[in-house]
Each structure stands twice: as C-alpha cells, then as structure tokens.
Design a protein around this motif. Structure first.
Motif, PDB file in Angstrom:
ATOM      1  N   LYS A   5       0.840  -1.191   0.000  1.00 15.51           N
ATOM      2  CA  LYS A   5       0.000   0.000   0.000  1.00 15.51           C
ATOM      3  C   LYS A   5       0.878   1.245   0.000  1.00 15.51           C
ATOM      4  O   LYS A   5       1.752   1.392   0.852  1.00 15.51           O
ATOM      5  CB  LYS A   5      -0.932   0.003   1.207  1.00 15.51           C
ATOM      6  N   ILE A   6       0.621   2.138  -0.962  1.00 12.87           N
ATOM      7  CA  ILE A   6       1.419   3.349  -1.144  1.00 12.87           C
ATOM      8  C   ILE A   6       0.564   4.589  -0.881  1.00 12.87           C
ATOM      9  O   ILE A   6      -0.572   4.677  -1.345  1.00 12.87           O
ATOM     10  CB  ILE A   6       1.958   3.445  -2.595  1.00 12.87           C
ATOM     11  N   ALA A   7       1.139   5.555  -0.166  1.00  9.19           N
ATOM     12  CA  ALA A   7       0.513   6.864   0.033  1.00  9.19           C
ATOM     13  C   ALA A   7       1.545   7.926  -0.347  1.00  9.19           C
ATOM     14  O   ALA A   7       2.742   7.658  -0.376  1.00  9.19           O
ATOM     15  CB  ALA A   7       0.076   7.042   1.480  1.00  9.19           C
ATOM     16  N   ILE A   8       1.061   9.130  -0.622  1.00  8.07           N
ATOM     17  CA  ILE A   8       1.963  10.232  -0.982  1.00  8.07           C
ATOM     18  C   ILE A   8       1.615  11.472  -0.168  1.00  8.07           C
ATOM     19  O   ILE A   8       0.445  11.775   0.054  1.00  8.07           O
ATOM     20  CB  ILE A   8       1.916  10.526  -2.500  1.00  8.07           C
ATOM     21  N   LEU A   9       2.662  12.152   0.317  1.00  6.01           N
ATOM     22  CA  LEU A   9       2.499  13.421   1.029  1.00  6.01           C
ATOM     23  C   LEU A   9       3.009  14.530   0.124  1.00  6.01           C
ATOM     24  O   LEU A   9       4.166  14.503  -0.294  1.00  6.01           O
ATOM     25  CB  LEU A   9       3.300  13.419   2.335  1.00  6.01           C
ATOM     26  N   GLY A  10       2.151  15.463  -0.183  1.00 10.38           N
ATOM     27  CA  GLY A  10       2.483  16.544  -1.110  1.00 10.38           C
ATOM     28  C   GLY A  10       1.986  16.177  -2.495  1.00 10.38           C
ATOM     29  O   GLY A  10       2.453  15.202  -3.084  1.00 10.38           O
ATOM     30  N   CYS A  11       1.043  16.924  -3.000  1.00  9.91           N
ATOM     31  CA  CYS A  11       0.318  16.525  -4.219  1.00  9.91           C
ATOM     32  C   CYS A  11       0.486  17.483  -5.393  1.00  9.91           C
ATOM     33  O   CYS A  11      -0.370  17.551  -6.265  1.00  9.91           O
ATOM     34  CB  CYS A  11      -1.166  16.398  -3.894  1.00  9.91           C
ATOM     35  N   ASN A  12       1.552  18.222  -5.427  1.00 11.59           N
ATOM     36  CA  ASN A  12       1.746  19.187  -6.503  1.00 11.59           C
ATOM     37  C   ASN A  12       3.027  18.866  -7.267  1.00 11.59           C
ATOM     38  O   ASN A  12       3.867  18.113  -6.797  1.00 11.59           O
ATOM     39  CB  ASN A  12       1.823  20.599  -5.919  1.00 11.59           C
ATOM     40  N   GLY A  13       3.167  19.401  -8.446  1.00  7.77           N
ATOM     41  CA  GLY A  13       4.395  19.286  -9.221  1.00  7.77           C
ATOM     42  C   GLY A  13       4.826  17.867  -9.520  1.00  7.77           C
ATOM     43  O   GLY A  13       4.110  17.103 -10.157  1.00  7.77           O
ATOM     44  N   ILE A  14       5.978  17.479  -8.999  1.00  7.99           N
ATOM     45  CA  ILE A  14       6.588  16.177  -9.275  1.00  7.99           C
ATOM     46  C   ILE A  14       5.733  15.016  -8.768  1.00  7.99           C
ATOM     47  O   ILE A  14       5.892  13.871  -9.205  1.00  7.99           O
ATOM     48  CB  ILE A  14       8.024  16.115  -8.688  1.00  7.99           C
ATOM     49  N   ARG A  29      -0.375  -0.846  -4.558  1.00  7.01           N
ATOM     50  CA  ARG A  29      -1.747  -0.327  -4.520  1.00  7.01           C
ATOM     51  C   ARG A  29      -1.688   1.113  -4.008  1.00  7.01           C
ATOM     52  O   ARG A  29      -1.364   1.353  -2.839  1.00  7.01           O
ATOM     53  CB  ARG A  29      -2.589  -1.205  -3.599  1.00  7.01           C
ATOM     54  N   PHE A  30      -1.964   2.069  -4.877  1.00 12.20           N
ATOM     55  CA  PHE A  30      -1.936   3.495  -4.536  1.00 12.20           C
ATOM     56  C   PHE A  30      -3.227   3.805  -3.787  1.00 12.20           C
ATOM     57  O   PHE A  30      -4.316   3.712  -4.347  1.00 12.20           O
ATOM     58  CB  PHE A  30      -1.837   4.294  -5.833  1.00 12.20           C
ATOM     59  N   ILE A  31      -3.137   4.159  -2.498  1.00 13.87           N
ATOM     60  CA  ILE A  31      -4.336   4.238  -1.668  1.00 13.87           C
ATOM     61  C   ILE A  31      -4.737   5.629  -1.202  1.00 13.87           C
ATOM     62  O   ILE A  31      -5.921   5.889  -1.016  1.00 13.87           O
ATOM     63  CB  ILE A  31      -4.209   3.325  -0.434  1.00 13.87           C
ATOM     64  N   ALA A  32      -3.774   6.523  -0.946  1.00 12.71           N
ATOM     65  CA  ALA A  32      -4.138   7.790  -0.322  1.00 12.71           C
ATOM     66  C   ALA A  32      -3.107   8.875  -0.596  1.00 12.71           C
ATOM     67  O   ALA A  32      -1.963   8.597  -0.944  1.00 12.71           O
ATOM     68  CB  ALA A  32      -4.281   7.612   1.193  1.00 12.71           C
ATOM     69  N   ARG A  64      -2.763   2.994   7.134  1.00 12.15           N
ATOM     70  CA  ARG A  64      -1.665   2.071   7.422  1.00 12.15           C
ATOM     71  C   ARG A  64      -0.855   1.702   6.167  1.00 12.15           C
ATOM     72  O   ARG A  64      -0.700   0.535   5.818  1.00 12.15           O
ATOM     73  CB  ARG A  64      -2.187   0.813   8.103  1.00 12.15           C
ATOM     74  N   PRO A  65      -0.321   2.717   5.441  1.00 10.51           N
ATOM     75  CA  PRO A  65       0.455   2.417   4.228  1.00 10.51           C
ATOM     76  C   PRO A  65       1.757   1.700   4.546  1.00 10.51           C
ATOM     77  O   PRO A  65       2.333   1.890   5.629  1.00 10.51           O
ATOM     78  CB  PRO A  65       0.727   3.797   3.635  1.00 10.51           C
ATOM     79  N   ASP A  66       2.209   0.879   3.624  1.00  6.21           N
ATOM     80  CA  ASP A  66       3.510   0.218   3.753  1.00  6.21           C
ATOM     81  C   ASP A  66       4.636   1.173   3.359  1.00  6.21           C
ATOM     82  O   ASP A  66       5.745   1.090   3.896  1.00  6.21           O
ATOM     83  CB  ASP A  66       3.566  -1.019   2.850  1.00  6.21           C
ATOM     84  N   ILE A  67       4.359   2.054   2.406  1.00  2.00           N
ATOM     85  CA  ILE A  67       5.341   3.011   1.901  1.00  2.00           C
ATOM     86  C   ILE A  67       4.675   4.379   1.790  1.00  2.00           C
ATOM     87  O   ILE A  67       3.536   4.468   1.335  1.00  2.00           O
ATOM     88  CB  ILE A  67       5.869   2.591   0.515  1.00  2.00           C
ATOM     89  N   VAL A  68       5.398   5.424   2.200  1.00  2.00           N
ATOM     90  CA  VAL A  68       4.912   6.793   2.034  1.00  2.00           C
ATOM     91  C   VAL A  68       5.943   7.550   1.210  1.00  2.00           C
ATOM     92  O   VAL A  68       7.117   7.606   1.561  1.00  2.00           O
ATOM     93  CB  VAL A  68       4.711   7.502   3.394  1.00  2.00           C
ATOM     94  N   ILE A  69       5.497   8.122   0.089  1.00  2.00           N
ATOM     95  CA  ILE A  69       6.349   8.950  -0.753  1.00  2.00           C
ATOM     96  C   ILE A  69       6.258  10.374  -0.224  1.00  2.00           C
ATOM     97  O   ILE A  69       5.158  10.905  -0.046  1.00  2.00           O
ATOM     98  CB  ILE A  69       5.889   8.905  -2.217  1.00  2.00           C
TER      99      ILE A  69
END
Length: 70
Positions: A5-14, A29-32, A64-69
């Motif tokens: 499960k993948i999540a991302i912090l910061g949703c602009n640009g790159i 699995r891109f979740i949040a 509960r993501p496994d990875i956070v970008i």
C-alpha cells in the motif's frame, strides 16, 4: 504476497510523475494522498482515485500504508 500500500504526502508538481509511476508498477496499490492545500489535494485525489487527507498523521493512522512517498 499482498500488494504494498502506497501513500503520498504533497500533491503538486513532481507528485504527478510519482503517481503515474506507482500506477504503472505491479505489486503496488496506490491508496491515499495528503496535502495542506485543499484545491491541490482534491485535484490529485480525483486524478488518481485516492482517499484524500489534509493531515498526514490521520492518513497513516487510518490507511496504514507500507510506503509513504514524501
């Protein structure tokens, strides 16, 4: 094996490059996503079909993501 499960912090640009890359990779699995800017957050979440959070702690606690970008 379950997909990570993948999540991302910061949703602009790159973040769009990262989002497209995650969507193309198998086993993920891109979740949040999370961003302080509500307009940016809603646009990104809509583009990738993600659950949107304004608070990173809430995202991690609930999803509960496994990875956070970052």
């Amino acid at each position: 094996m379950d997909r990570l499960k993948i999540a991302i912090l910061g949703c602009n640009g790159i973040a769009y490059n990262h989002g497209h890359a995650v969507k193309q990779m198998g086993g993920l699995r891109f979740i949040a996503c999370c961003d302080r800017n509500e307009v940016v957050l809603k646009k990104y979440a809509g583009t990738f079909g993600l659950v949107a959070y304004a608070d990173a702690e809430a995202l991690v606690e609930k999803e509960r993501p496994d990875i956070v970008i970052i």
